[in-house]
Scaffold this active site. Sequence first.
Site, mmCIF file in Angstrom:
data_model
loop_
_atom_site.group_PDB
_atom_site.id
_atom_site.type_symbol
_atom_site.label_atom_id
_atom_site.label_comp_id
_atom_site.label_asym_id
_atom_site.label_seq_id
_atom_site.Cartn_x
_atom_site.Cartn_y
_atom_site.Cartn_z
ATOM 1 C CG HIS A 50 -8.273 0.061 -3.433
ATOM 2 N ND1 HIS A 50 -7.488 -1.017 -3.064
ATOM 3 C CD2 HIS A 50 -9.022 0.363 -2.327
ATOM 4 C CE1 HIS A 50 -7.750 -1.338 -1.817
ATOM 5 N NE2 HIS A 50 -8.667 -0.528 -1.350
ATOM 6 N NE ARG A 70 -10.398 -5.499 -0.692
ATOM 7 C CZ ARG A 70 -9.731 -4.519 -0.093
ATOM 8 N NH1 ARG A 70 -10.389 -3.554 0.519
ATOM 9 N NH2 ARG A 70 -8.407 -4.453 -0.145
ATOM 10 N NE ARG A 79 -3.978 0.457 1.779
ATOM 11 C CZ ARG A 79 -5.217 0.490 2.263
ATOM 12 N NH1 ARG A 79 -5.489 1.174 3.352
ATOM 13 N NH2 ARG A 79 -6.196 -0.157 1.663
ATOM 14 C CG ASP A 111 -13.681 6.092 -1.652
ATOM 15 O OD1 ASP A 111 -13.646 5.879 -0.424
ATOM 16 O OD2 ASP A 111 -12.643 6.168 -2.359
ATOM 17 C CB CYS A 134 -14.300 0.918 -0.931
ATOM 18 S SG CYS A 134 -13.951 2.669 -0.677
ATOM 19 C CD GLN A 146 -12.824 -1.938 -1.831
ATOM 20 O OE1 GLN A 146 -12.123 -1.856 -0.835
ATOM 21 N NE2 GLN A 146 -14.041 -2.448 -1.796
HETATM 22 N N1 NVA Z 1 -10.147 6.604 -1.635
HETATM 23 C C1 NVA Z 1 -9.903 6.056 -0.322
HETATM 24 C C2 NVA Z 1 -10.066 4.569 -0.334
HETATM 25 C C3 NVA Z 1 -9.914 3.917 1.011
HETATM 26 C C4 NVA Z 1 -10.054 2.441 0.945
HETATM 27 C C5 NVA Z 1 -8.504 6.440 0.135
HETATM 28 O O1 NVA Z 1 -7.564 6.359 -0.673
HETATM 29 O O2 NVA Z 1 -8.337 6.823 1.294
HETATM 30 N N1 CP Z 2 -11.470 -0.557 1.686
HETATM 31 C C1 CP Z 2 -10.223 -0.601 2.172
HETATM 32 O O1 CP Z 2 -9.246 -0.775 1.455
HETATM 33 O O2 CP Z 2 -10.161 -0.492 3.532
HETATM 34 P P1 CP Z 2 -8.825 -0.298 4.387
HETATM 35 O O3 CP Z 2 -8.273 1.045 4.054
HETATM 36 O O4 CP Z 2 -9.287 -0.406 5.820
HETATM 37 O O5 CP Z 2 -7.862 -1.387 4.025
#
Ligand code: NVA
Ligand code: CP
Length: 308
Positions: free
Chosen positions: A131, A295, A104, A227, A267, A134
């Site tokens: 992502h 997931r 990540r 989101d 998500c 997801q």
């Molecule tokens: N768009 C959000 C997704 C979180 C799973 C972020 O990047 O924080």
């Molecule tokens: N949806 C998602 O990726 O959640 P987290 O940020 O908690 O991993």
Amino acid sequence: MHSKDMISMFDIDANAVWKIFKITDSLIQKRLAMEDYTPLKGKSVALIFQKPSTRTRVSFEVGIWQLGGNPIYLSPEEVGLGTRESVADIARVLSRYASAIVARTFSHEDMETLAKFASVPVISGLSDMFHPCQILADIYTVWKHKGSIVDVNLAYIGDGSNNVSHSLIVGCAIMGMNISVATPSDYPPNQAILEKARDIALKTGSKIEIFEEPSQAALGADVLYTDVWTSMGQEEETEQRRKIFKEYQINNTLIEMANKDCLIMHCLPAHRGEEITNEAIEGPGSIVFEQAENRLHVQKGILVFLMC
Ligand code: NVA
Ligand code: CP
């Protein structure tokens, strides 16, 4: 067609997605039958995270463990991606210990560097741009509910320029699902990603539309998806974004414009009262927790697909 890695939806085609879904189904069946199935036995998977996570980290750790493998998590401070050590060096070192890397990252360039220098599969657990895990789980969830993917109309309401929006656009294009994005004019999807997705959509029959008005996207939708307005890394813009995105909310008014039995997806993590009302997320159409559960199942499918 698929690459060694899964760092964006461009790494796979519909054939590969269906293979992953088939593996996912069989893994769910094996688990229900309490069959001992451990294809990752003797293999370790490194999880290197630059941002916080609940779903991605836990679903990958549990999934790897259920497949007989050994997950090793490194926190942002421990891994020091690009600060303690260069991204390329981390990729080469981890490839000598682990059989795959789940990462990540903030920048997608770091994700690409990891994939380039790692000799093992690199799986994105989110970057600022994409992502993919997801969205694969999301499309799988829609398929399970609707019994089909082609001709489903998904409306995404919110920040069109974020990772989830981009991956949804590409994922829908690949799979022949229609997608309407409602986003403020200053937050359009990345132009290059949109153009590539439109090229793919020409072949699969998927319709991609970008609107400014949430109601225009919601009209005729089978799925309403949203989101957070402020993604990780954009915290300084929170107040400004609260004003700009105020109308980009899944609520009862919007749900009434969509098709009957419209599914509500997010998500997660969700900010109730901002991008979605409490009523909508707790309402009868909401499948957000099933989406979160998938997931785990779909990522196990991805691990088996890429590693076995
Ligand atoms: N768009 C959000 C997704 C979180 C799973 C972020 O990047 O924080
Ligand atoms: N949806 C998602 O990726 O959640 P987290 O940020 O908690 O991993």
